[in-house]
Design an enzyme around this catalytic site. Structure first.
Site, short mmCIF file in Angstrom:
data_model
loop_
_atom_site.label_atom_id
_atom_site.label_comp_id
_atom_site.label_asym_id
_atom_site.label_seq_id
_atom_site.Cartn_x
_atom_site.Cartn_y
_atom_site.Cartn_z
N LYS A 43 0.81 -1.20 0.00
CA LYS A 43 0.00 0.00 0.00
C LYS A 43 0.85 1.26 0.00
CE LYS A 43 -3.20 -2.34 3.15
NZ LYS A 43 -3.67 -2.35 4.57
N GLY A 44 2.11 1.14 0.44
CA GLY A 44 2.93 2.31 0.75
C GLY A 44 3.15 3.28 -0.39
N GLU A 106 7.88 2.45 -5.94
CA GLU A 106 7.93 1.96 -4.56
C GLU A 106 8.04 3.15 -3.59
OE1 GLU A 106 7.25 0.07 -2.32
OE2 GLU A 106 8.70 -1.55 -2.06
N ASP A 107 7.65 2.95 -2.35
CA ASP A 107 7.74 4.02 -1.37
C ASP A 107 9.16 4.22 -0.85
OD1 ASP A 107 7.75 1.61 0.04
OD2 ASP A 107 6.18 2.18 1.46
N ASP A 110 14.88 -0.15 1.50
CA ASP A 110 15.58 -0.31 2.78
C ASP A 110 16.69 -1.35 2.57
OD1 ASP A 110 16.03 -0.16 5.55
OD2 ASP A 110 14.43 -1.54 6.03
N ASP A 167 3.41 3.83 6.54
CA ASP A 167 2.66 3.64 7.79
C ASP A 167 3.54 3.25 8.96
OD1 ASP A 167 3.26 0.94 6.92
OD2 ASP A 167 1.76 0.27 8.36
N ARG A 173 -0.64 6.93 7.08
CA ARG A 173 -0.46 6.87 5.63
C ARG A 173 -0.97 8.12 4.93
NH1 ARG A 173 1.15 1.76 3.97
NH2 ARG A 173 0.33 -0.02 5.12
P1 5GP Z 1 13.17 -3.87 1.85
O1 5GP Z 1 12.84 -5.15 1.15
O2 5GP Z 1 13.87 -2.85 0.97
O3 5GP Z 1 13.89 -4.07 3.14
O4 5GP Z 1 11.81 -3.32 2.33
C1 5GP Z 1 11.10 -2.34 1.75
C2 5GP Z 1 9.78 -2.22 2.48
O5 5GP Z 1 9.99 -2.15 3.91
C3 5GP Z 1 9.13 -0.93 2.10
O6 5GP Z 1 8.30 -1.10 0.98
C4 5GP Z 1 8.36 -0.59 3.34
O7 5GP Z 1 7.12 -1.25 3.33
C5 5GP Z 1 9.16 -1.17 4.50
N1 5GP Z 1 10.01 -0.14 5.13
C6 5GP Z 1 11.35 -0.07 5.15
N2 5GP Z 1 11.78 1.01 5.82
C7 5GP Z 1 10.67 1.66 6.24
C8 5GP Z 1 10.45 2.89 6.98
O8 5GP Z 1 11.36 3.62 7.39
N3 5GP Z 1 9.14 3.21 7.21
C9 5GP Z 1 8.11 2.45 6.78
N4 5GP Z 1 6.87 2.89 7.05
N5 5GP Z 1 8.27 1.30 6.08
C10 5GP Z 1 9.55 0.93 5.81
#
Ligand code: 5GP
Length: 182
Positions: A43-44, A106-107, A110, A167, A173
């Site tokens: 949803k992000g 993508e939002d 990470d 979120d 959100r």
């Molecule tokens: P990755 O696979 O890159 O570790 O994860 C990405 C997902 O982790 C993002 O789409 C998001 O949903 C969540 N995420 C990572 N860091 C944050 C953050 O600082 N805040 C929020 N709300 N979600 C995060």
């Protein structure tokens, strides 16, 4: 609502400015006359997606929505991505992906696991090119090798970010800017 303390780091006006610039860049990068398949990672990314697709001009933009997480496997004391994506939902048929120019929106990136797995998924389904646009990039947190082609803002360190689609336990959100939890 809980009374968690939050601090704004980007205003809606700053986001709007960056989104307009990204839209111009993206419009130039894709082949004219070919449809661009814009994938929203729900949803992000919903609010960022809605703004960014409007900033992409002179292109036939097709919509697609996915909900995904990467698979993790335990290896010693570390969790490692297997590189495969757990596609919890997809609105996109394989026939739409085959030969398509894809932009995953993508939002935040990470560890990079989700986007690496998603990128591989679209290539495996026959996409011609797969690019990534993200609102936020946390390069200090990267665990796997994946970088966005388009990034609105880079965040140093590992603050927890909320707002503009992101979120904390489904709250915040709808905030119109990007905030960090203190
Ligand atoms: P990755 O696979 O890159 O570790 O994860 C990405 C997902 O982790 C993002 O789409 C998001 O949903 C969540 N995420 C990572 N860091 C944050 C953050 O600082 N805040 C929020 N709300 N979600 C995060």
């Amino acid at each position: 609502m809980t009374d968690t303390k939050i601090t704004q780091i980007y205003t809606q006006a700053q986001i709007t400015e960056r989104v307009a610039e990204m839209g111009k860049e993206i419009s130039k990068a894709y082949t004219p006359d070919e449809p661009l398949l814009a994938i929203c990672v729900i949803k992000g990314a919903v609010l960022f997606y809605a703004d960014l697709v409007k900033a992409i001009r002179d292109r036939d933009v097709r919509f697609g929505f996915v909900a995904a997480s990467s698979y993790y496997s335990a290896s010693g004391d570390r969790m490692r991505s297997t590189g495969t994506v757990n596609m919890k939902y997809s609105s996109v048929d394989e026939s739409e992906i085959k030969g398509a120019e894809v932009l995953i929106i993508e939002d935040i990136i990470d560890t990079g696991r989700t986007l690496k797995a998603l990128k591989e998924y679209f290539y495996e389904k026959g996409a011609k090119v797969v690019r990534i646009a993200t609102l936020l990039n946390k390069p200090d947190c990267r665990v796997v090798d994946v970088e966005p082609d388009y990034n609105a803002f880079t965040i140093t360190g590992n603050p927890y970010i909320i707002g503009y689609g992101l979120d904390n336990a489904q709250q915040y959100r709808n905030l119109d800017g990007v905030y960090k939890i203190n």
